[in-house]
Design a protein around this motif. Structure first.
Motif, PDB file in Angstrom:
ATOM      1  N   SER A  87       0.849  -1.202   0.000  1.00 46.25           N
ATOM      2  CA  SER A  87       0.000   0.000   0.000  1.00 46.25           C
ATOM      3  C   SER A  87       0.882   1.250   0.000  1.00 46.25           C
ATOM      4  O   SER A  87       0.980   1.970   0.994  1.00 46.25           O
ATOM      5  CB  SER A  87      -0.925  -0.001   1.215  1.00 46.25           C
ATOM      6  N   GLY A  88       1.539   1.482  -1.112  1.00 51.88           N
ATOM      7  CA  GLY A  88       2.451   2.609  -1.219  1.00 51.88           C
ATOM      8  C   GLY A  88       3.860   2.213  -0.832  1.00 51.88           C
ATOM      9  O   GLY A  88       4.099   1.160  -0.224  1.00 51.88           O
ATOM     10  N   SER A  89       4.825   3.070  -1.169  1.00 48.50           N
ATOM     11  CA  SER A  89       6.231   2.754  -0.898  1.00 48.50           C
ATOM     12  C   SER A  89       6.537   2.779   0.597  1.00 48.50           C
ATOM     13  O   SER A  89       7.360   2.002   1.081  1.00 48.50           O
ATOM     14  CB  SER A  89       7.139   3.738  -1.643  1.00 48.50           C
ATOM     15  N   SER A  90       5.889   3.662   1.351  1.00 44.50           N
ATOM     16  CA  SER A  90       6.138   3.706   2.795  1.00 44.50           C
ATOM     17  C   SER A  90       5.702   2.402   3.455  1.00 44.50           C
ATOM     18  O   SER A  90       6.349   1.935   4.405  1.00 44.50           O
ATOM     19  CB  SER A  90       5.419   4.893   3.426  1.00 44.50           C
TER      20      SER A  90
ATOM     21  N   SER B 173       2.556   6.599  -7.525  1.00 46.51           N
ATOM     22  CA  SER B 173       2.099   7.911  -7.074  1.00 46.51           C
ATOM     23  C   SER B 173       2.540   9.046  -7.978  1.00 46.51           C
ATOM     24  O   SER B 173       1.824  10.029  -8.137  1.00 46.51           O
ATOM     25  CB  SER B 173       2.594   8.174  -5.649  1.00 46.51           C
ATOM     26  N   LYS B 174       3.730   8.942  -8.549  1.00 42.64           N
ATOM     27  CA  LYS B 174       4.299  10.090  -9.243  1.00 42.64           C
ATOM     28  C   LYS B 174       4.048  10.037 -10.749  1.00 42.64           C
ATOM     29  O   LYS B 174       3.250  10.801 -11.281  1.00 42.64           O
ATOM     30  CB  LYS B 174       5.806  10.164  -8.957  1.00 42.64           C
ATOM     31  N   ALA B 175       4.716   9.141 -11.461  1.00 43.51           N
ATOM     32  CA  ALA B 175       4.626   9.134 -12.927  1.00 43.51           C
ATOM     33  C   ALA B 175       3.228   8.798 -13.419  1.00 43.51           C
ATOM     34  O   ALA B 175       2.806   9.245 -14.489  1.00 43.51           O
ATOM     35  CB  ALA B 175       5.636   8.151 -13.514  1.00 43.51           C
ATOM     36  N   GLN B 176       2.499   7.997 -12.644  1.00 43.62           N
ATOM     37  CA  GLN B 176       1.138   7.618 -13.052  1.00 43.62           C
ATOM     38  C   GLN B 176       0.068   8.462 -12.357  1.00 43.62           C
ATOM     39  O   GLN B 176      -1.124   8.214 -12.540  1.00 43.62           O
ATOM     40  CB  GLN B 176       0.899   6.134 -12.769  1.00 43.62           C
ATOM     41  N   SER B 177       0.477   9.426 -11.536  1.00 39.79           N
ATOM     42  CA  SER B 177      -0.450  10.351 -10.859  1.00 39.79           C
ATOM     43  C   SER B 177      -1.514   9.603 -10.058  1.00 39.79           C
ATOM     44  O   SER B 177      -2.696   9.923 -10.109  1.00 39.79           O
ATOM     45  CB  SER B 177      -1.125  11.279 -11.878  1.00 39.79           C
TER      46      SER B 177
END
Length: 705
Positions: free
Chosen positions: A158-161, A292-296
């Protein structure tokens, strides 16, 4: 022992430890849930900044909560305070790595389709879905030339964190040393605190392009975190650095986490390499990628981690300890995003490249020598001489209402810098820097060269004694003056009219709630087709207004709503014929581009009760695929607000459309019998004063100040 003061604000009870309860008084009870900064006096602010939190019941909090410096929450709180001071509509946030772009269309289509799949809603495999694993393996081979076994060497998180959190759970014991970069992403520090581990920072310097020196690393650490492209500086690591990292890790028995969340954002077109391209790296390294970033897709909370089978198995066991998994439709959407059949990433890079070049041009104009880095959509910029990062962040924030990130959020080596994120369109970036320029802020002028008054302001900003009355309060005071002027104007208009029109008069002694939707105020609406947020502006046309008001409204309806493009639209008869009743009060909503998005009127009928009539949205907003969302509730919120400011405690609506009945009930109106209008039986729905206020309490999140 602490003593406590409880105060109630925004429907919540807060309990704050203090040595002097009498010193804590709420300075301003008008508080918005959107504005997460309470307006408290300075003594209270100082107490809050100590971060000595306790639970609501008064039990001592865990020591780990006091070990965190809460740097992220501190600067976010300052931005929240600025929103409260100046209005959220006025503030431009270039501080958080939170893309303003929406995900690829195919991603949204697949997500919608899988949500409707009945098999999607059961407990699913915590490790993840095969469709994503096979897509990751194909992507990794194409992108990096590495071979990943889709069945054994990849896991969804669930996300990089969340991935890093699970690595800590799986491999680190309390007090183990974790090596993190300085400057570096501050969440690493927070996760270390959460697991009762020991943080050991390794220094990164601009003269070495923010690359690690492994000869200076301690040999007794359990885990090393690398992050390239680097947040916050955007620096890349070359293959030589990764080869050194793998060699050093094997010699010292250290596990590596390579957080590669910005892997696909590139300014120059050069793409960064992967640590897993080094022979034997999978044995001792995890590589984490997020969407999260490149794919918004930050709100999707989905990422994946790659390593060898044994490492992934341990990671999965750690995940079993906490439970949970990524929602199946989200994983299918992520797989589509990674395939990128639309060429979305290339389009995103073009957008960020333009924004970054625009920002660089402005920075040069304002005396900065900042340069674009190879990757990320961040800029790492030196603050003016003699400023600390925090001082300059607050100075820019309060003088121009533009938010950067203070460099110290990323560690002590971030002192002297701010991070600027390309999280706004180019035109907004231009307007932001125009405001910075107009405020007299430059990057090449030392603090001591500024006027004494400005230096005094900067000191107050720095020590949290700087205070501005909230925009909501200022607006409400100004609005009360406007209502007084309106009362005088309406007295003239109603001089020879029926006494019933007194119900349209503002009641100047009425206790108006702060969250009333005012004539002339902005609201948040959404362009769901283009995927962008918008501001809408509410405007009233009072009874017996100048004829030019009605002519302008008629022209807008004719030119915008009655064109050949919308022949099948549901336009009510009076609007089709552009017939307006001068004894009614009209409410309009227009978007920033001036387009009429919705209209409604309020009439007084023979029963002496206010009736909401003729609610109509623009043709392009009708049906399931309507373009602009939030228009109907906006005019209804103004309708309820108008009743409160005129002292009318009952408001009724009548409709024969099921969708309208559903809408009115959703905002708190209740059925009140039926009524015959034009030979048709209509359901009557009613608001009382309490339910109008309840609706406005729910609607307040949409108010724009």
């Amino acid at each position: 022992m602490f003593s406590f003061l409880c105060f109630k604000n925004d429907m919540q009870i807060y309990k704050i430890p203090t040595y002097n309860t009498t010193a804590l008084k709420q300075k301003n009870s008008n508080y918005s849930s959107r504005h997460k900064a309470c307006s408290l006096n300075n003594d209270c602010k100082k107490v809050i900044n100590t971060q000595s939190y306790v639970s609501f019941l008064g039990f001592p909090a865990a020591k780990r909560l006091q070990r965190s410096d809460y740097l992220i929450s501190g600067y976010i709180r300052e931005i929240g305070k600025a929103r409260n001071f100046y209005g959220d509509r006025n503030l431009v946030d270039l501080s958080m790595g939170n893309p303003d772009l929406t995900p690829p269309q195919k991603v949204k289509d697949v997500l919608r389709a899988k949500v409707n799949d009945l098999w999607s809603h059961r407990y699913n495999n915590p490790k993840g879905e095969g469709v994503l694993f096979h897509t990751v393996a194909a992507w990794a081979k194409k992108r990096f030339g590495i071979i990943i076994n889709p069945r054994t060497e990849v896991m969804t998180t669930s996300g990089s964190s969340d991935a890093i959190d699970h690595v800590f759970t799986a491999f680190a014991n309390p007090k183990d040393k974790i090596l993190i970069p300085n400057p570096g992403y501050s969440l690493y520090d927070d996760l270390i605190t959460r697991h009762d581990l020991t943080k050991v920072s390794f220094n990164l310097f601009p003269q070495n392009n923010y690359l690690p020196d492994f000869s200076q690393m301690p040999s007794d650490a359990k885990i090393l975190i690398l992050n390239y492209p680097h947040n916050p500086t955007g620096s890349f690591a070359n293959m030589k650095i990764f080869e050194e990292a793998v060699k050093w890790a094997k010699e010292t028995g250290t596990l590596i986490i390579h957080d590669m969340d910005n892997s696909e954002i590139t300014h120059t077109g050069i793409k960064p390499v992967s640590i897993l391209q080094v022979d034997g790296a999978k044995d001792i390294a995890f590589q984490v990628h997020t969407f999260s970033k490149a794919q918004s897709m930050p709100g999707f909370r989905v990422a994946f981690v790659m390593s060898d089978e044994e490492n992934i198995n341990n990671l999965l066991n750690a995940k079993f300890l906490s439970g949970g998994s990524v929602y199946v439709p989200v994983q299918h959407a992520a797989a589509v995003a990674l395939k990128d059949e639309e060429g979305y990433v290339e389009k995103v890079n073009k957008i960020y490249r333009e924004r970054k070049n625009t920002t660089i041009s402005w920075l040069e104009k304002l005396g900065s020598n900042a340069k674009a880095s190879d990757g990320t959509y961040y800029l790492w910029v030196k603050v003016p001489p003699e400023f600390t990062s925090d001082e300059f962040f607050k100075y820019v924030l309060h003088k121009s209402q533009v938010a950067f990130t203070p460099g110290t959020v990323f560690g002590s080596n971030g002192e002297g810098y701010v991070r600027i994120v390309m999280s706004a369109p180019t035109d907004i970036i231009n307007k932001s820097f125009e405001r910075i320029q107009k405020a007299g802020i430059r990057f090449d002028i030392p603090k001591s060269k500024l006027t004494k008054d400005v230096q005094r302001e900067i000191k107050m900003m720095s020590d949290n004694t700087y205070f501005v009355e909230s925009k909501a309060d200022r607006d409400l005071k100004q609005y009360k003056l406007l209502l007084a002027e309106r009362q005088k104007e309406l007295e003239t208009r109603f001089a020879d009219k029926s006494e019933k029109f007194q119900k349209f008069m503002p009641k100047l002694n009425a206790q108006l709630p702060w969250n009333i939707l005012k004539d002339g105020q902005g609201v948040y609406i959404q362009d769901v087709q283009r995927g962008i947020p918008l501001f809408g502006d509410i405007k009233d046309i009072c009874p017996f207004s100048d004829n030019t008001e009605y002519i302008k409204l008629a022209e807008d309806i004719k030119n915008q709503w009655l064109s050949n493009s919308y022949t099948g639209a549901d336009i009510l008869p009076p609007y089709k014929s552009q017939t307006f009743y001068p004894d009614a009060h009209y409410i309009t909503l227009r978007s920033e581009d001036g387009k009429l998005q919705a209209i409604m009127n309020i009439e007084l009928q023979d029963d002496g009760i206010m009736w909401g009539r003729s609610l109509n949205t623009a043709p392009w907003n009708q049906g399931e695929n309507g373009q602009i969302r939030g228009c109907r509730k906006a005019v209804l919120a103004r309708m309820a607000s108008f009743c409160l400011e005129t002292g009318n405690s009952v408001l009724k609506c009548a409709t024969n459309k099921p969708e309208n009945i559903k809408l009115y009930k959703s905002i708190g109106m209740i059925e009140d019998g039926t009524r015959n209008f034009g030979g048709e039986i209509n359901t009557v729905l009613k608001f009382d004063k309490e339910s109008m206020q309840t609706f406005l309490n729910k609607y307040q999140i949409n108010l724009a100040f």
